[in-house]
Design a protein around this motif. Structure first.
Motif, PDB file in Angstrom:
ATOM      1  N   ALA A   2       0.834  -1.202   0.000  1.00  0.00           N
ATOM      2  CA  ALA A   2       0.000   0.000   0.000  1.00  0.00           C
ATOM      3  C   ALA A   2       0.868   1.252   0.000  1.00  0.00           C
ATOM      4  N   LEU A   3       1.955   1.233   0.739  1.00  0.00           N
ATOM      5  CA  LEU A   3       2.840   2.397   0.754  1.00  0.00           C
ATOM      6  C   LEU A   3       3.472   2.611  -0.624  1.00  0.00           C
ATOM      7  N   THR A   4       3.794   1.513  -1.296  1.00  0.00           N
ATOM      8  CA  THR A   4       4.326   1.620  -2.654  1.00  0.00           C
ATOM      9  C   THR A   4       3.295   2.240  -3.594  1.00  0.00           C
ATOM     10  N   ALA A   5       2.047   1.773  -3.491  1.00  0.00           N
ATOM     11  CA  ALA A   5       0.988   2.321  -4.330  1.00  0.00           C
ATOM     12  C   ALA A   5       0.771   3.798  -4.038  1.00  0.00           C
ATOM     13  N   SER A   6       0.747   4.155  -2.754  1.00  0.00           N
ATOM     14  CA  SER A   6       0.543   5.562  -2.377  1.00  0.00           C
ATOM     15  C   SER A   6       1.671   6.433  -2.914  1.00  0.00           C
TER      16      SER A   6
END
Length: 293
Positions: free
Chosen positions: A194-198
């Motif tokens: 999720a942090l990568t996507a954000s």
């Protein structure tokens, strides 16, 4: 190459199990779930049993497939009542990637906020536009919980404020907050993906320098914000209520979603000791709980 499509009507209790059976036992090449309004379900909540109302299941097969055999296999599975509702259609060959992309349209939230797929024209160039494609993590705006949080953020004056997106997923709420005027936004999520996507989505929107991202164990001590939004699930909202309340500064505002209408009052009660709770807002059986500390 032509295809055969079989559409079955299922319920929220058996849809996923039937989909698995179609793939594993009948040779379906793909299975798509449609909600009661014929809208593709793109956003199952992370880690949660999918809660649909009436659900259509669409299975795609090679044109040479024996539909009588497939329907007999479905009957033999005993997952659907005898004489189950179904429809068999022949489909012409299509550009399926383009067909999939056609399902995503720009969506407006409040008076000035748009969420737009990158392949679509921006409807209002002078509005607040977040460019976001469906992809790595939960959150493209199509789910009621995301919509409720976006509308709430759009209603606030975020100019110069610090915002925490607790459970940031795709970063949609964090990026929207920045575009709506927040000076700084902090995204927190337990999932490194999720942090990568954000991060990727923030870079596409040119706001990466205003977004800080942390796993919970790495977030700074004493972290507080003017505005906190948490679009997660009812269980974590209850279990982590003390942590979430601690992120909101005195006089600050909090909004939470990922909560069904049957859960909303119970979740809200975990926050009433420190928050003045607004009237709960409901959309398609999902709710937003908001308040001021």
């Amino acid at each position: 190459m032509p295809w055969i499509q079989i559409k079955l009507n299922a319920t929220n209790e058996n849809a996923e199990q039937i989909g698995d059976m179609l793939m594993e036992e009948t040779g379906a090449l793909s299975v798509t779930f449609l909600d009661a309004h014929d809208t593709p379900v793109f956003e199952p909540l992370p880690g949660e049993t999918r809660l649909w109302g009436d659900t259509d299941i669409v299975a795609l097969y090679d044109a040479e497939a024996d539909t009588k055999l497939i329907l007999a296999q479905i009957t033999a599975s005993n997952m659907l009542a005898e004489g189950f509702a179904h429809k068999v259609e022949q489909l012409e060959d299509k550009d399926w990637e383009r067909e999939w992309m056609e399902n995503f349209h720009p969506m407006k939230f409040g008076e000035r906020l748009w969420i737009c797929p990158s392949w679509r024209d921006v409807p209002e160039p002078d509005a607040v536009n977040v460019m976001l494609d469906p992809g790595l993590a939960f959150g493209t705006g199509t789910h009621p919980t995301t919509a409720l949080c976006l509308e709430w953020l759009e209603s606030l004056d975020l100019a110069g404020k610090t915002v925490i997106d607790f459970g940031c997923g795709s970063g949609i709420l964090a990026i929207a907050a920045i575009k709506l005027g927040a000076a700084k936004v902090i995204g927190i999520d337990i999932d490194p993906q999720a942090l990568t996507a954000s991060k990727d989505n923030a870079e596409r929107n040119g706001v990466a320098d205003q977004l800080e991202l942390f796993l919970p164990q790495n977030q700074p001590e004493g972290l507080i914000a003017d505005v906190v939004v948490a679009n997660i699930l009812a269980g974590p909202l209850r279990d982590l209520s003390d942590i979430i309340k601690g992120l909101v500064k005195d006089g600050g505002q909090l909004a939470m979603s990922g909560v069904l209408d049957t859960q909303a009052e119970d979740v809200a009660n975990y926050y009433r000791d420190e928050m003045t709770i607004d009237p709960i807002v409901e959309l398609n059986e999902w709710c937003r709980i908001s308040g001021k500390k």
